[in-house]
Design a protein around this motif. Structure first.
Motif, PDB file in Angstrom:
ATOM      1  N   ASP A 232       1.054  -1.308  -0.060  1.00  0.00           N
ATOM      2  CA  ASP A 232      -0.335  -0.164  -0.128  1.00  0.00           C
ATOM      3  C   ASP A 232       0.964   1.148   0.029  1.00  0.00           C
ATOM      4  O   ASP A 232       2.141   1.079  -0.205  1.00  0.00           O
ATOM      5  N   ALA A 233       0.306   2.545   0.331  1.00  0.00           N
ATOM      6  CA  ALA A 233       1.225   3.655   0.262  1.00  0.00           C
ATOM      7  C   ALA A 233       2.342   3.564   1.444  1.00  0.00           C
ATOM      8  O   ALA A 233       3.207   4.712   1.133  1.00  0.00           O
ATOM      9  N   THR A 234       2.273   2.637   2.433  1.00  0.00           N
ATOM     10  CA  THR A 234       3.546   2.744   3.142  1.00  0.00           C
ATOM     11  C   THR A 234       4.867   2.205   2.555  1.00  0.00           C
ATOM     12  O   THR A 234       5.942   2.353   2.822  1.00  0.00           O
ATOM     13  N   VAL A 235       4.611   1.851   1.094  1.00  0.00           N
ATOM     14  CA  VAL A 235       5.872   1.516   0.227  1.00  0.00           C
ATOM     15  C   VAL A 235       6.888   2.620   0.298  1.00  0.00           C
ATOM     16  O   VAL A 235       7.894   2.437  -0.121  1.00  0.00           O
ATOM     17  N   ALA A 236       6.250   3.748   0.500  1.00  0.00           N
ATOM     18  CA  ALA A 236       7.225   5.074   0.428  1.00  0.00           C
ATOM     19  C   ALA A 236       8.174   4.904   1.562  1.00  0.00           C
ATOM     20  O   ALA A 236       9.294   5.336   1.173  1.00  0.00           O
ATOM     21  N   LEU A 237       7.876   4.344   2.846  1.00  0.00           N
ATOM     22  CA  LEU A 237       8.990   4.223   3.740  1.00  0.00           C
ATOM     23  C   LEU A 237       9.716   3.306   3.507  1.00  0.00           C
ATOM     24  O   LEU A 237      11.156   3.109   3.894  1.00  0.00           O
ATOM     25  N   ASP A 238       9.094   2.034   2.693  1.00  0.00           N
ATOM     26  CA  ASP A 238       9.871   0.910   2.403  1.00  0.00           C
ATOM     27  C   ASP A 238      10.970   1.332   1.463  1.00  0.00           C
ATOM     28  O   ASP A 238      12.210   0.994   1.588  1.00  0.00           O
ATOM     29  N   ALA A 239      10.609   2.319   0.630  1.00  0.00           N
ATOM     30  CA  ALA A 239      11.519   2.701  -0.577  1.00  0.00           C
ATOM     31  C   ALA A 239      12.625   3.703   0.245  1.00  0.00           C
ATOM     32  O   ALA A 239      13.940   3.658  -0.163  1.00  0.00           O
ATOM     33  N   LEU A 240      12.261   4.520   0.937  1.00  0.00           N
ATOM     34  CA  LEU A 240      13.013   5.292   1.624  1.00  0.00           C
ATOM     35  C   LEU A 240      14.203   4.525   2.503  1.00  0.00           C
ATOM     36  O   LEU A 240      15.344   4.922   2.422  1.00  0.00           O
ATOM     37  N   ALA A 241      13.902   3.700   3.129  1.00  0.00           N
ATOM     38  CA  ALA A 241      14.783   2.682   4.100  1.00  0.00           C
ATOM     39  C   ALA A 241      15.695   2.105   3.086  1.00  0.00           C
ATOM     40  O   ALA A 241      16.976   2.227   3.399  1.00  0.00           O
ATOM     41  N   VAL A 242      15.247   1.736   1.779  1.00  0.00           N
ATOM     42  CA  VAL A 242      16.319   0.931   0.967  1.00  0.00           C
ATOM     43  C   VAL A 242      17.304   2.187   0.294  1.00  0.00           C
ATOM     44  O   VAL A 242      18.397   1.896   0.330  1.00  0.00           O
ATOM     45  N   LEU A 243      16.833   3.243  -0.199  1.00  0.00           N
ATOM     46  CA  LEU A 243      17.586   4.259  -0.822  1.00  0.00           C
ATOM     47  C   LEU A 243      18.466   4.914   0.126  1.00  0.00           C
ATOM     48  O   LEU A 243      19.640   5.229  -0.153  1.00  0.00           O
ATOM     49  N   ALA A 244      18.241   4.854   1.396  1.00  0.00           N
ATOM     50  CA  ALA A 244      19.087   5.523   2.617  1.00  0.00           C
ATOM     51  C   ALA A 244      20.230   4.691   2.695  1.00  0.00           C
ATOM     52  O   ALA A 244      21.345   5.230   3.462  1.00  0.00           O
ATOM     53  N   THR A 245      20.402   3.590   2.258  1.00  0.00           N
ATOM     54  CA  THR A 245      21.324   2.654   2.455  1.00  0.00           C
ATOM     55  C   THR A 245      22.313   2.390   1.211  1.00  0.00           C
ATOM     56  O   THR A 245      23.178   1.424   1.057  1.00  0.00           O
ATOM     57  N   ASP A 246      21.929   3.198   0.134  1.00  0.00           N
ATOM     58  CA  ASP A 246      22.551   3.302  -1.028  1.00  0.00           C
ATOM     59  C   ASP A 246      22.258   1.888  -1.845  1.00  0.00           C
ATOM     60  O   ASP A 246      22.967   1.388  -2.967  1.00  0.00           O
ATOM     61  N   ALA A 247      21.326   1.488  -1.603  1.00  0.00           N
ATOM     62  CA  ALA A 247      20.709   0.171  -2.158  1.00  0.00           C
ATOM     63  C   ALA A 247      19.713   0.409  -3.189  1.00  0.00           C
ATOM     64  O   ALA A 247      19.399   1.828  -3.413  1.00  0.00           O
ATOM     65  N   SER A 248      19.151  -0.543  -3.863  1.00  0.00           N
ATOM     66  CA  SER A 248      18.095  -0.164  -4.789  1.00  0.00           C
ATOM     67  C   SER A 248      16.982  -1.170  -4.667  1.00  0.00           C
ATOM     68  O   SER A 248      17.246  -2.486  -3.869  1.00  0.00           O
ATOM     69  N   LEU A 249      15.739  -0.817  -4.990  1.00  0.00           N
ATOM     70  CA  LEU A 249      14.386  -1.495  -4.900  1.00  0.00           C
ATOM     71  C   LEU A 249      13.764  -2.143  -5.916  1.00  0.00           C
ATOM     72  O   LEU A 249      13.496  -1.377  -7.001  1.00  0.00           O
ATOM     73  N   VAL A 250      13.314  -3.282  -5.838  1.00  0.00           N
ATOM     74  CA  VAL A 250      12.427  -4.041  -6.684  1.00  0.00           C
ATOM     75  C   VAL A 250      10.970  -4.134  -6.345  1.00  0.00           C
ATOM     76  O   VAL A 250      10.884  -4.723  -5.138  1.00  0.00           O
ATOM     77  N   LEU A 251      10.024  -3.565  -6.903  1.00  0.00           N
ATOM     78  CA  LEU A 251       8.668  -3.866  -6.326  1.00  0.00           C
ATOM     79  C   LEU A 251       7.693  -4.514  -7.185  1.00  0.00           C
ATOM     80  O   LEU A 251       7.837  -4.322  -8.246  1.00  0.00           O
ATOM     81  N   ALA A 252       6.964  -5.351  -6.402  1.00  0.00           N
ATOM     82  CA  ALA A 252       5.931  -6.240  -7.057  1.00  0.00           C
ATOM     83  C   ALA A 252       4.648  -5.726  -6.353  1.00  0.00           C
ATOM     84  O   ALA A 252       4.471  -5.557  -5.454  1.00  0.00           O
ATOM     85  N   ASP A 253       3.625  -5.443  -7.376  1.00  0.00           N
ATOM     86  CA  ASP A 253       2.527  -4.968  -6.940  1.00  0.00           C
ATOM     87  C   ASP A 253       1.784  -6.325  -6.186  1.00  0.00           C
ATOM     88  O   ASP A 253       2.333  -7.478  -6.392  1.00  0.00           O
ATOM     89  N   PRO A 254       0.726  -6.147  -5.446  1.00  0.00           N
ATOM     90  CA  PRO A 254       0.279  -7.553  -4.645  1.00  0.00           C
ATOM     91  C   PRO A 254      -0.175  -8.443  -5.378  1.00  0.00           C
ATOM     92  O   PRO A 254       0.014  -9.740  -4.980  1.00  0.00           O
ATOM     93  N   ASP A 255      -0.816  -8.194  -6.431  1.00  0.00           N
ATOM     94  CA  ASP A 255      -1.360  -9.481  -7.180  1.00  0.00           C
ATOM     95  C   ASP A 255      -0.017 -10.361  -7.702  1.00  0.00           C
ATOM     96  O   ASP A 255       0.190 -11.611  -7.699  1.00  0.00           O
TER      97      ASP A 255
END
Length: 248
Positions: A191-214
């Motif tokens: 859900d929209a809390t993905v914004a915090l998930d992304a921030l956590a990853v980016l702040a460690t100099d990593a990158s994020l792959v997101l899959a929608d719920p389905d």
């Protein structure tokens, strides 16, 4: 990153501007990849819109009525970049950013309608008075214009009765969504809390792959499909979890 700001995080992810930072997969086959430079470009344009069109700044409450999606991450980062506050759920808002503009008919706050498909150039059936993000964001500059200074003690995140200030935002994100020692993290965009998930990853100099719920639900029960995503994307932290019949 104690004391880190959104500006610090964006500077971090653009040190290697061509490196993938945010990759999106949907169940219908859509794949969107944003490098550090492209992510910054989207955030800059969106921040400029928020500031120049909607007078957003410290104290402005931006309701994100969006699903878990890469566009949700961009709008959250832009909201934080101009010192404003992301609000989830109900409550008072100064700006509404939504993929369901008809649901906010009659609101006194300005409504920004967001089309989710990557190739969308306009919002269909745009309600009178609503701002079409698909056509409007592209008109703003790639470089960040004037933005108000972030005030550390001001709210940055309000959701489910929880209030987080700008001073504590990055550490708060890391505390709920950390992926230690990972370079490429796979998560479900719940859900929209993905914004915090992304921030956590980016702040460690990593990158994020997101899959929608389905898609995430499908991958949990289809090990071969999961491998076909994890391998080529070079995921080293698969955080999708598993169900009783899925991979361990």
């Amino acid at each position: 990153m104690p004391g880190a700001t959104i500006a610090d995080v964006l500077a971090l992810v653009t040190r290697m501007p061509g490196r993938p930072r945010l990759t999106w997969y949907s169940a219908d086959g859509e794949r969107v990849e944003l490098s550090g430079a492209v992510l910054e470009n989207w955030v800059n344009k969106t921040t400029n819109l928020l500031v120049e069109e909607l007078d957003a700044g410290p104290g402005t409450r931006v309701l994100l009525d969006l699903p878990g999606h890469w566009r949700t991450v961009v709008w959250a980062l832009a909201t934080w970049r101009c010192g404003a506050c992301v609000v989830l759920g109900g409550g008072e808002a100064d700006v509404v950013v939504t993929s369901r503009p008809a649901a906010h008919a009659g609101t006194s706050a300005p409504v920004v309608a967001v089309a989710l498909p990557a190739l969308a150039r306009r919002v269909d059936d745009l309600p009178p008075g609503a701002l079409d993000a698909a056509s409007s964001v592209s008109t703003y500059g790639d470089a960040l214009g004037w933005v108000p200074g972030t005030e550390p003690a001001r709210p940055a995140w309000i959701a489910d009765g929880e209030l987080v200030t700008h001073a504590d935002l990055v550490l708060h994100a890391a505390s709920r969504a950390a992926a230690p020692d990972a370079r490429r993290v796979l998560r479900e965009a719940v859900d929209a809390t993905v914004a915090l998930d992304a921030l956590a990853v980016l702040a460690t100099d990593a990158s994020l792959v997101l899959a929608d719920p389905d898609l995430a639900a499908r991958l949990r029960t289809d090990a071969e499909a999961r491998d076909r995503l994890v391998g080529p994307e070079r995921v080293d932290a698969d955080l999708l979890g598993a169900d009783a019949t899925g991979p361990s």
